[in-house]
Design an enzyme around this catalytic site. Sequence first.
Site, PDB file in Angstrom:
ATOM      1  CE1 TYR A 162      -3.253  -4.647  -7.678  1.00 25.18           C
ATOM      2  CE2 TYR A 162      -1.030  -5.233  -8.367  1.00 25.18           C
ATOM      3  CZ  TYR A 162      -2.327  -5.513  -7.741  1.00 25.18           C
ATOM      4  OH  TYR A 162      -2.410  -6.850  -7.444  1.00 25.18           O
ATOM      5  CB  CYS A 173       0.279   6.788  -8.197  1.00 25.56           C
ATOM      6  SG  CYS A 173       0.145   5.458  -6.832  1.00 25.56           S
ATOM      7  CE1 TYR A 210      -3.966  -2.070   0.268  1.00 22.20           C
ATOM      8  CE2 TYR A 210      -2.503  -3.586   1.398  1.00 22.20           C
ATOM      9  CZ  TYR A 210      -3.841  -3.426   0.819  1.00 22.20           C
ATOM     10  OH  TYR A 210      -4.585  -4.145   0.599  1.00 22.20           O
ATOM     11  CB  SER A 211       0.722   4.349  -2.169  1.00 26.20           C
ATOM     12  OG  SER A 211       0.748   3.500  -3.256  1.00 26.20           O
ATOM     13  CD  GLU A 267       4.970   2.703  -6.378  1.00 19.53           C
ATOM     14  OE1 GLU A 267       6.136   2.235  -6.261  1.00 19.53           O
ATOM     15  OE2 GLU A 267       4.294   3.024  -5.489  1.00 19.53           O
TER      16      GLU A 267
HETATM   17  C1  FAD Z   1       3.207  -0.458  -5.071  1.00 18.66           C
HETATM   18  C2  FAD Z   1       1.733  -0.868  -4.784  1.00 18.66           C
HETATM   19  C3  FAD Z   1       1.052   0.088  -4.198  1.00 18.66           C
HETATM   20  C4  FAD Z   1      -0.499   0.049  -3.811  1.00 18.66           C
HETATM   21  N1  FAD Z   1      -1.123   0.979  -3.148  1.00 18.66           N
HETATM   22  C5  FAD Z   1      -2.447   0.630  -2.979  1.00 18.66           C
HETATM   23  C6  FAD Z   1      -3.124   1.567  -2.036  1.00 18.66           C
HETATM   24  O1  FAD Z   1      -2.456   2.631  -1.879  1.00 18.66           O
HETATM   25  N2  FAD Z   1      -4.437   1.411  -1.868  1.00 18.66           N
HETATM   26  C7  FAD Z   1      -5.071   0.395  -2.378  1.00 18.66           C
HETATM   27  O2  FAD Z   1      -6.314   0.476  -1.979  1.00 18.66           O
HETATM   28  N3  FAD Z   1      -4.465  -0.503  -3.173  1.00 18.66           N
HETATM   29  C8  FAD Z   1      -2.965  -0.550  -3.189  1.00 18.66           C
HETATM   30  N4  FAD Z   1      -2.401  -1.395  -3.994  1.00 18.66           N
HETATM   31  C9  FAD Z   1      -3.344  -2.607  -4.401  1.00 18.66           C
HETATM   32  C10 FAD Z   1      -3.114  -3.738  -2.966  1.00 18.66           C
HETATM   33  O3  FAD Z   1      -1.877  -4.035  -2.813  1.00 18.66           O
HETATM   34  C11 FAD Z   1      -3.884  -4.797  -3.120  1.00 18.66           C
HETATM   35  O4  FAD Z   1      -3.759  -5.515  -4.589  1.00 18.66           O
HETATM   36  C12 FAD Z   1      -5.333  -4.502  -3.074  1.00 18.66           C
HETATM   37  O5  FAD Z   1      -5.893  -3.906  -1.551  1.00 18.66           O
HETATM   38  C13 FAD Z   1      -5.992  -6.006  -3.204  1.00 18.66           C
HETATM   39  O6  FAD Z   1      -5.643  -6.838  -2.364  1.00 18.66           O
HETATM   40  P1  FAD Z   1      -6.684  -7.779  -1.546  1.00 18.66           P
HETATM   41  O7  FAD Z   1      -6.043  -8.616  -0.643  1.00 18.66           O
HETATM   42  O8  FAD Z   1      -8.045  -7.120  -1.042  1.00 18.66           O
HETATM   43  O9  FAD Z   1      -7.300  -8.610  -2.685  1.00 18.66           O
HETATM   44  P2  FAD Z   1      -6.965 -10.131  -3.133  1.00 18.66           P
HETATM   45  O10 FAD Z   1      -7.702 -11.090  -2.112  1.00 18.66           O
HETATM   46  O11 FAD Z   1      -5.459 -10.129  -3.148  1.00 18.66           O
HETATM   47  O12 FAD Z   1      -7.662 -10.255  -4.397  1.00 18.66           O
HETATM   48  C14 FAD Z   1      -6.979  -9.557  -5.461  1.00 18.66           C
HETATM   49  C15 FAD Z   1      -7.401 -10.664  -6.845  1.00 18.66           C
HETATM   50  O13 FAD Z   1      -8.771 -10.658  -7.110  1.00 18.66           O
HETATM   51  C16 FAD Z   1      -8.941 -10.855  -8.543  1.00 18.66           C
HETATM   52  N5  FAD Z   1      -9.925  -9.754  -8.800  1.00 18.66           N
HETATM   53  C17 FAD Z   1      -9.853  -8.193  -8.466  1.00 18.66           C
HETATM   54  N6  FAD Z   1     -10.801  -7.723  -8.908  1.00 18.66           N
HETATM   55  C18 FAD Z   1     -11.369  -8.567  -9.781  1.00 18.66           C
HETATM   56  C19 FAD Z   1     -12.342  -8.455 -10.681  1.00 18.66           C
HETATM   57  N7  FAD Z   1     -13.036  -7.273 -10.943  1.00 18.66           N
HETATM   58  N8  FAD Z   1     -12.879  -9.476 -11.235  1.00 18.66           N
HETATM   59  C20 FAD Z   1     -12.321 -10.938 -11.153  1.00 18.66           C
HETATM   60  N9  FAD Z   1     -11.194 -10.943 -10.327  1.00 18.66           N
HETATM   61  C21 FAD Z   1     -10.809  -9.877  -9.654  1.00 18.66           C
HETATM   62  C22 FAD Z   1      -7.185 -10.798  -8.941  1.00 18.66           C
HETATM   63  O14 FAD Z   1      -7.087 -12.232  -9.198  1.00 18.66           O
HETATM   64  C23 FAD Z   1      -6.612 -10.227  -7.972  1.00 18.66           C
HETATM   65  O15 FAD Z   1      -5.187 -10.459  -8.145  1.00 18.66           O
HETATM   66  C24 FAD Z   1      -1.089  -1.173  -4.372  1.00 18.66           C
HETATM   67  C25 FAD Z   1      -0.397  -2.041  -4.923  1.00 18.66           C
HETATM   68  C26 FAD Z   1       1.031  -2.107  -5.407  1.00 18.66           C
HETATM   69  C27 FAD Z   1       1.749  -2.978  -6.309  1.00 18.66           C
HETATM   70  N1  NAP Z   2       1.400   2.387  -6.314  1.00 19.65           N
HETATM   71  C1  NAP Z   2       0.432   1.589  -6.901  1.00 19.65           C
HETATM   72  O1  NAP Z   2       0.587   0.918  -7.589  1.00 19.65           O
HETATM   73  C2  NAP Z   2      -0.978   1.793  -6.378  1.00 19.65           C
HETATM   74  C3  NAP Z   2      -1.445   2.497  -5.444  1.00 19.65           C
HETATM   75  C4  NAP Z   2      -2.635   2.952  -5.113  1.00 19.65           C
HETATM   76  C5  NAP Z   2      -3.678   2.388  -5.720  1.00 19.65           C
HETATM   77  N2  NAP Z   2      -3.421   1.461  -6.678  1.00 19.65           N
HETATM   78  C6  NAP Z   2      -4.296   0.494  -7.340  1.00 19.65           C
HETATM   79  O2  NAP Z   2      -4.944   1.689  -8.354  1.00 19.65           O
HETATM   80  C7  NAP Z   2      -6.235   1.332  -8.586  1.00 19.65           C
HETATM   81  C8  NAP Z   2      -7.131   2.411  -8.128  1.00 19.65           C
HETATM   82  O3  NAP Z   2      -8.428   1.996  -8.115  1.00 19.65           O
HETATM   83  P1  NAP Z   2      -9.751   2.642  -7.190  1.00 19.65           P
HETATM   84  O4  NAP Z   2     -10.646   1.508  -7.284  1.00 19.65           O
HETATM   85  O5  NAP Z   2      -9.160   3.442  -6.128  1.00 19.65           O
HETATM   86  O6  NAP Z   2      -9.976   3.746  -8.195  1.00 19.65           O
HETATM   87  P2  NAP Z   2     -11.492   4.176  -8.641  1.00 19.65           P
HETATM   88  O7  NAP Z   2     -12.171   5.007  -7.300  1.00 19.65           O
HETATM   89  O8  NAP Z   2     -12.271   3.093  -9.252  1.00 19.65           O
HETATM   90  O9  NAP Z   2     -11.176   5.502  -9.904  1.00 19.65           O
HETATM   91  C9  NAP Z   2     -10.433   4.933 -11.050  1.00 19.65           C
HETATM   92  C10 NAP Z   2     -10.822   6.160 -11.913  1.00 19.65           C
HETATM   93  O10 NAP Z   2      -9.938   5.950 -12.952  1.00 19.65           O
HETATM   94  C11 NAP Z   2     -10.721   5.515 -14.157  1.00 19.65           C
HETATM   95  N3  NAP Z   2     -10.362   4.775 -14.988  1.00 19.65           N
HETATM   96  C12 NAP Z   2     -10.621   3.512 -15.780  1.00 19.65           C
HETATM   97  N4  NAP Z   2     -10.110   3.317 -16.580  1.00 19.65           N
HETATM   98  C13 NAP Z   2      -9.297   4.057 -16.838  1.00 19.65           C
HETATM   99  C14 NAP Z   2      -8.257   4.459 -17.904  1.00 19.65           C
HETATM  100  N5  NAP Z   2      -8.179   3.304 -18.826  1.00 19.65           N
HETATM  101  N6  NAP Z   2      -7.514   5.551 -17.782  1.00 19.65           N
HETATM  102  C15 NAP Z   2      -7.585   6.399 -17.094  1.00 19.65           C
HETATM  103  N7  NAP Z   2      -8.642   6.273 -16.008  1.00 19.65           N
HETATM  104  C16 NAP Z   2      -9.433   5.201 -16.248  1.00 19.65           C
HETATM  105  C17 NAP Z   2     -12.258   5.239 -13.600  1.00 19.65           C
HETATM  106  O11 NAP Z   2     -13.307   5.280 -14.314  1.00 19.65           O
HETATM  107  P3  NAP Z   2     -14.552   4.606 -14.670  1.00 19.65           P
HETATM  108  O12 NAP Z   2     -14.677   3.551 -13.450  1.00 19.65           O
HETATM  109  O13 NAP Z   2     -15.842   5.448 -14.622  1.00 19.65           O
HETATM  110  O14 NAP Z   2     -14.256   3.816 -15.829  1.00 19.65           O
HETATM  111  C18 NAP Z   2     -12.309   5.991 -12.302  1.00 19.65           C
HETATM  112  O15 NAP Z   2     -12.751   7.313 -12.508  1.00 19.65           O
HETATM  113  C19 NAP Z   2      -6.438   0.130  -7.577  1.00 19.65           C
HETATM  114  O16 NAP Z   2      -6.240  -0.970  -8.597  1.00 19.65           O
HETATM  115  C20 NAP Z   2      -5.519   0.086  -6.607  1.00 19.65           C
HETATM  116  O17 NAP Z   2      -5.115  -1.113  -6.242  1.00 19.65           O
HETATM  117  C21 NAP Z   2      -2.015   1.020  -6.977  1.00 19.65           C
END
Ligand code: FAD
Ligand code: NAP
Length: 361
Positions: free
Chosen positions: A361, A319, A142-143, A359
């Site tokens: 995901y 991000c 998590y960031s 970053e």
């Molecule tokens: C560097 C980094 C930073 C991140 N920062 C954040 C952050 O700040 N906040 C945040 O909320 N998350 C963040 N994430 C994402 C976070 O790490 C988790 O992946 C996320 O919270 C889901 O984990 P979980 O254990 O709840 O789900 P899991 O139990 O791990 O389930 C996730 C899995 O469910 C499946 N899945 C998910 N959606 C669907 C779908 N719609 N249909 C079918 N299958 C699906 C996929 O196989 C996926 O891998 C970050 C990820 C990375 C890599």
């Molecule tokens: N460092 C990391 O890697 C990091 C950190 C934090 C979070 N994450 C990940 O980032 C994601 C954020 O999800 P969320 O559920 O918090 O977001 P969210 O509230 O659903 O918001 C995402 C927004 O992006 C839009 N979107 C969808 N497809 C897009 C595209 N191709 N280009 C641009 N915008 C698009 C969505 O629009 P519509 O839904 O209306 O299509 C929505 O407005 C999660 O998968 C989380 O795990 C990663």
Amino acid sequence: MASTTAVTASVSLPSSKSSRIFSPSSDRVSFHKKTSWSLRNAGRLVAVRAQVTTTETDSAAKVEKVHKKNVEGLTVNKFKPKNPYIGRCLLNTKITGDDAPGETWHMVFSTEKEVPYREGQSIGIIADGIDKKGKPHKLRLYSIASSAIGDFGDSKSVSLCVKRLIYTNDAGEEVKGVCSNYLCDLKAGDEVKITGPIGKEMLMPVDPTATVIMLGTGTGIAPFRSFLWKMFFEKHDDYKFNGLAWLFLGVPTSSSLLYKEEFEKMKEKAPDNFRLDFAVSREQKNDKGEKMYIQTRMAEYAEELWELLKKDNTYVYMCGLKGMEKGIDDIMVSLAEKDGIDWMQYKRDLKKAEQWNVEVY
Ligand SMILES: Cc1cc2nc3c(=O)[nH]c(=O)nc-3n(C[C@H](O)[C@H](O)[C@H](O)COP(=O)(O)OP(=O)(O)OC[C@H]3O[C@@H](n4cnc5c(N)ncnc54)[C@H](O)[C@@H]3O)c2cc1C
Ligand SMILES: NC(=O)c1ccc[n+]([C@@H]2O[C@H](COP(=O)([O-])OP(=O)(O)OC[C@H]3O[C@@H](n4cnc5c(N)ncnc54)[C@H](OP(=O)(O)O)[C@@H]3O)[C@@H](O)[C@H]2O)c1
């Protein structure tokens, strides 16, 4: 020598549901800060952007790597999965409206200064319980959403912004993500296993005069809240931001606009140094009637953004959702083309110069 300074800023965590044991007086938090990193490198930034022309690529390649981000004294992986830090949940509050598609929570954990982190790093969380194989759950990353001194300004806490993952699988069953649901359900006082901190990609630029363009979707806002608190809500004796911070945030509905009040407060405080643009995908459209994604909003400022990208001290951070990267590339390709520049090569050069940081995901 660093000195301790304090400043107050209001915290806005709209909470229809919330849980906290630490209660700053009313909604105001006092920040105390000792800083340790120095601006030593700020005057020696390498202009790698010149690499766009082929003749200068070779000479630039020989230039010694100078970090433009605050990497001095960075802590990485202090806590590993076998020996995690055990923090406590101090506060957990839902920050999306009840009609938003999905819930996002802001949570604060105690660290007692044992998990020193920088703006832009992440931590790992190990959910309680066991997986289908009977093994402890794997960590999820998590960031970090708080600045290095934490939301309470005492360097004793770390905050996250977490989306509760719930989806329907192919068999039509509702599946709850393991760690995100564990986190969103934490109550004040609960223990939480923390690993890390990790990550260098999203560290802030050292240069306080930099232009910092932040592109976030959903919870991808986390590192930017961290940057922006440092820039606008805190006082540091060795960092006073006077560049331009420009935040683009994409969310589905206005009820899912994360930390909106905080960002508006920052804008009031520093109107010349902070620009704020939202893209609300399910409520807004552009002139062509297209869905307002973050890249659609950016396209409105295309020329301006392109000019900013030509500066040596402009840093772009992205991000959130993976899909946004391609959308942003698409607008950059056409802008670069107008100047006869190959965007993908230009982007590689920006990355080398630590000016294009992703970053997703
Ligand atoms: C560097 C980094 C930073 C991140 N920062 C954040 C952050 O700040 N906040 C945040 O909320 N998350 C963040 N994430 C994402 C976070 O790490 C988790 O992946 C996320 O919270 C889901 O984990 P979980 O254990 O709840 O789900 P899991 O139990 O791990 O389930 C996730 C899995 O469910 C499946 N899945 C998910 N959606 C669907 C779908 N719609 N249909 C079918 N299958 C699906 C996929 O196989 C996926 O891998 C970050 C990820 C990375 C890599
Ligand atoms: N460092 C990391 O890697 C990091 C950190 C934090 C979070 N994450 C990940 O980032 C994601 C954020 O999800 P969320 O559920 O918090 O977001 P969210 O509230 O659903 O918001 C995402 C927004 O992006 C839009 N979107 C969808 N497809 C897009 C595209 N191709 N280009 C641009 N915008 C698009 C969505 O629009 P519509 O839904 O209306 O299509 C929505 O407005 C999660 O998968 C989380 O795990 C990663």
